[in-house]
Every structure is written in C-alpha cells, then in structure tokens.
Design an enzyme around this catalytic site. Structure first.
Site, PDB file in Angstrom:
ATOM      1  N   ASN A 147       0.895  -1.273   0.110  1.00 40.19           N
ATOM      2  CA  ASN A 147      -0.123  -0.003  -0.037  1.00 40.19           C
ATOM      3  C   ASN A 147       1.018   1.355  -0.162  1.00 40.19           C
ATOM      4  O   ASN A 147       2.046   1.084   0.198  1.00 40.19           O
ATOM      5  CB  ASN A 147      -0.796   0.115   1.230  1.00 40.19           C
ATOM      6  CG  ASN A 147      -2.215  -0.834   1.126  1.00 40.19           C
ATOM      7  OD1 ASN A 147      -2.954  -0.657  -0.198  1.00 40.19           O
ATOM      8  ND2 ASN A 147      -2.632  -1.580   1.997  1.00 40.19           N
ATOM      9  N   ASP A 170      -6.670  -7.083  -1.667  1.00 40.28           N
ATOM     10  CA  ASP A 170      -7.640  -8.082  -1.407  1.00 40.28           C
ATOM     11  C   ASP A 170      -9.166  -7.375  -0.734  1.00 40.28           C
ATOM     12  O   ASP A 170      -9.737  -8.272  -0.328  1.00 40.28           O
ATOM     13  CB  ASP A 170      -6.917  -9.085  -0.383  1.00 40.28           C
ATOM     14  CG  ASP A 170      -6.529  -8.238   0.663  1.00 40.28           C
ATOM     15  OD1 ASP A 170      -6.489  -6.847   0.965  1.00 40.28           O
ATOM     16  OD2 ASP A 170      -6.344  -9.018   1.977  1.00 40.28           O
ATOM     17  N   TYR A 266     -14.078   1.660   1.715  1.00 39.79           N
ATOM     18  CA  TYR A 266     -13.309   2.929   1.875  1.00 39.79           C
ATOM     19  C   TYR A 266     -13.756   4.250   1.280  1.00 39.79           C
ATOM     20  O   TYR A 266     -13.321   5.241   1.651  1.00 39.79           O
ATOM     21  CB  TYR A 266     -11.935   2.643   1.172  1.00 39.79           C
ATOM     22  CG  TYR A 266     -10.780   1.761   1.845  1.00 39.79           C
ATOM     23  CD1 TYR A 266      -9.799   2.354   2.658  1.00 39.79           C
ATOM     24  CD2 TYR A 266     -11.069   0.256   2.019  1.00 39.79           C
ATOM     25  CE1 TYR A 266      -8.891   1.328   3.259  1.00 39.79           C
ATOM     26  CE2 TYR A 266      -9.924  -0.452   2.620  1.00 39.79           C
ATOM     27  CZ  TYR A 266      -9.047   0.204   3.170  1.00 39.79           C
ATOM     28  OH  TYR A 266      -8.451  -0.545   4.160  1.00 39.79           O
TER      29      TYR A 266
END
Length: 443
Positions: A147, A170, A266
């Site tokens: 990330n 994922d 998110y």
C-alpha cells in the site's frame, strides 16, 4: 506441472505466514520448488521465518526454504515476487494517522494525507524491488500488495512502464466474502462487475453462475446493516475489530449517496470524512489496534512455534490476503484464464476517464499477463470522484519524481478529505518533519 520459485518480499509481515500456509495448502495446483523471504529488517523477519521454516519442514518438506536480507540471494532464481512491504513500518503508519488529526482531518493508512505520506515512502521501496527483480530474475512477475496501492501503481506506470508488475488488493475479495455470507453462498459462485480505483470503487452487477441477479437482495440488506451481518451476529473474522465493524456498518450511509451501485467500504473516508474524524480517537488509531492486536498475536504464535520446534497445533491460518495472490500467480503460471480484479492502466476500459489512470477493474489473467474487460461510460458522480482522486495520486508521484513541495501541497489540497489549502500546508509541513529519513528533500 512446472514447479515454481516464490519470493515473499516483506518476510517480516504479519501476513507472511498466512501466504505460506495458503501456498502449502494449494501446492497441488501451484507446486513449489523453492520459497524465500526477503526483508530489510532482519530481526523482524527472523521471528516469522523461524516459524515458517518449521511449518514448511513439517507440511511440505520437498520445498526448499530460505530467508535473507541480501537482495542478490533473494531475487536470484525466482518466478514470482509477492510483495507486501511497509516502508517505515507501523511506527510511521501511526504518524500518518495521527498527524492529520491534529488539524481535524482523518488519519488513514491509504486515504487522504496519511496515504500520501505513506505513498511517498512506498514509491522508492517498491521501485527498488522491481529493479532487483529485473537484475537477478528478469523473467519473473512482481505481484504487489504493498500500500497505498493506487499511488504505487501510478508510480510503477510512470517510472517503470515496461516492468512485469501487477498491482492488486484483497479488499474487494473480503467485501465479496461478506456478500456471500449475507446471501448464504460461496464467494466463488458470485460473478461481479466492478470499476474504480483502489479503495475507491463500485459494484454495478453481481450475479450467480446461473445468471440470477443478486443485487436486489444485497441492497435490501445494505439499507439496514451495510456490509455487516444482520443484528449482532458476526461470522467474519475481519469484523472482530471494532473499527472494521464500524466501517462495514457505515456502508449503508455510503450506499445511500448512490443506490444504483454497491460501494467499496473505503469510500466512507471520502464521503463522510467529518464523521470519521469525529469518531476516531486521536490518541489511539488503527495502527495502535494492529500493534496491540494482530502483531502481538502473530508474533507470539511464531515465537511459540520456534520455541517448541513444531507447528502441529498452530493457530496460524491462511486468509483472503493469501488466497488472492496465490490465485493470481497460478493464473499467470498455468494459463487458467482466471477473472480477477486488478489495478491496471485504463487505456479506454472506462471510456470517459483519463486513459492513463490506474483503475481497478475485472481482467482475464493468463500466461500472457492480463487483459482488461471493457467497462464503458460511467455516471458523472463516479467520474467526478475518480478524476479528482486520480489527480491527487498523479500529483503525489510527480512530487516524488520532481522533489516538488508545491505539487505535494497541491495533492493534499485537492484531496476530498482536506478542507482547505491552509490546513493542507500545515499537515504537509508536519509530515515532512517526520519523514525526513524516507522522503526526498522537497524544494
């Protein structure tokens, strides 16, 4: 069937043992001849490697195992590099999360100012992995979990455009498993249509393998419970953490903004950033949860295995994080034409979005690499959000490349999570101070 050599870059990660377990469990479909770990933190890697050496010896003794901090030894003779590194470790993640909160802005690992700070650290670290791979095993694939995936993907597109790297995440897999739990199905029996950026996307279609539309049933659930279970029941291990349960519940409010689609979890950070900031303890963020929870649990179990010399009764297990990356490697190695969500150059797949954007969309994976599926034109709401976020990510990469203070300030200012240029500058100046060891000196 050819046996593969796999290198896990980020050998000291708390997720590494899960990948090892998944590789061992699936060696009939993805056989290994060699498994190696690489990390720049020798002490941290040793904790995981000592346990994994025992696991491999007991469960798959035919696999050669090694752990090293030497790049040449690590990257020589590998077919796949599975990378999930964290530049700066959890202590820097904690700063990414807490610094923005001084100014009333949410602190998050991949979103907003914290994600950009992490991105500035991750770019050179991932580029270095690519360069090592191309020097010592030029035919290998790098499968990147590191990330913030969108910024890393943009950096690899801009800085190493011809490299054999596929950026993945994922989180959609974990959400899809929640869909399956809600519907009482297996996630492998759900066919999806999805588009967006990493941690920033929408499902537009979900069908079972007989072609039945699953969206109406899911939407009825989401209106009440988000992606969480109905009532207090909770079968998803991910939701054992209170912060994740809140995130999955909050989806019902994110969904209300556009009830024609189902959102990535998110998106709450962008559409409800004020809510997130108000409901986060600035003294105890997600990084503290991980350090006090998952990290202690996994490292304690690894030490116990090494101390006892056996893993026969271990609590370590594989999970979504591992399953996805193993499926991808298998598709590339054995030409299975797997359909998977990958982060790839748009190149017209979403016809009304910048062709150079790194989008997350379904692709068909084979020995040839990946072939993106066509999405077509998307609505103005999603188009506007995507273009704003793409601009932020491109500005971060340009700031790194040009060592530009101005462009990084612009990136923070443009983020939907930051209220003004003035606040963006205050956050940036604090982030620079804490990242001097990792960032290039900005001009």
């Amino acid at each position: 069937m050819k046996k593969n050599s796999v290198l896990i870059a980020g050998g000291g990660s708390t997720y590494t043992a899960g990948i090892v377990m998944m590789l061992i469990e699936n060696r009939d479909q993805f056989p290994l001849r060699k498994l190696k770990f690489y990390d720049i933190d020798e002490q941290r890697q040793k904790i995981v490697a000592d346990a994994c050496a025992i696991i491999v010896r007991e469960r798959a003794p035919e696999i050669e195992f090694a752990a090293t901090c030497d790049p040449e030894e690590a990257f020589t003779d590998v077919d796949f590099v599975m990378a999930h590194i964290r530049a700066g470790g959890l202590p820097m993640r904690e700063k990414d999360e807490k610094i923005p909160m001084r100014y009333g802005v949410l602190g998050q690992e991949t979103c907003g100012p914290g994600g950009m700070a992490y991105g500035m650290r991750s770019i050179p670290a991932v580029i270095q992995l690519i360069d090592y791979m191309e020097q010592y095993s030029p035919k290998a694939w790098l499968l990147n979990y590191s990330n913030p995936a969108s910024i890393v993907a943009e950096a690899t597109r801009a800085l190493r455009p011809d490299s054999k790297i596929i950026n993945i995440c994922d989180m959609p897999v974990a959400i899809k498993k929640s869909f399956a739990d809600i519907l009482g199905m297996k996630d492998t029996d759900i066919v999806e249509r999805y588009y967006g950026l990493n941690h920033f996307g929408w499902w537009t279609e979900l069908y079972d393998k007989d072609g039945n539309d699953l969206m109406p049933r899911l939407k009825n659930h989401v209106k009440k419970w988000g992606y969480g279970p109905a009532g207090d029941a909770c079968g998803n291990p991910l939701l054992a953490d209170r912060s994740w349960l809140d995130t999955f519940r909050k989806v019902k409010d994110v969904y209300a903004v556009d009830p024609d689609t189902l959102p990535n979890t998110y998106l709450k950070y962008y559409l409800y950033s004020d809510y997130v900031a108000a409901h986060t303890n600035p003294e105890y963020t997600r990084a503290n949860e991980v350090m006090d929870g998952r990290e202690k649990t996994v490292f304690s179990e690894c030490r116990r295995i090494a101390r006892n010399g056996t893993a026969k009764d271990t609590s370590l297990e594989s999970g979504e994080h591992a399953e996805f990356i193993v499926r991808l490697a298998r598709a590339l190695a054995y030409n299975t034409y797997e359909r998977m969500l990958l982060i790839v150059p748009n190149n017209g797949a979403i016809s009304n979005v910048d062709p150079t954007a790194m989008v997350e969309i379904p692709c068909i994976v084979s020995k040839r690499g990946y072939e993106p599926l066509c999405i077509g034109t998307i609505p103005n709401f999603q188009k506007g959000m995507i273009e704003q976020q793409v601009a932020c990510e491109k500005l971060v990469v340009e700031a790194y490349r040009e060592k530009s203070y101005q462009k990084l300030w612009q990136a923070l200012t443009l983020s939907k999570t930051v209220p003004s240029a003035g606040v963006a500058k205050q956050i940036l100046d604090d982030l620079i101070e804490e990242n001097r060891e990792y960032w290039p000196e900005l001009k």
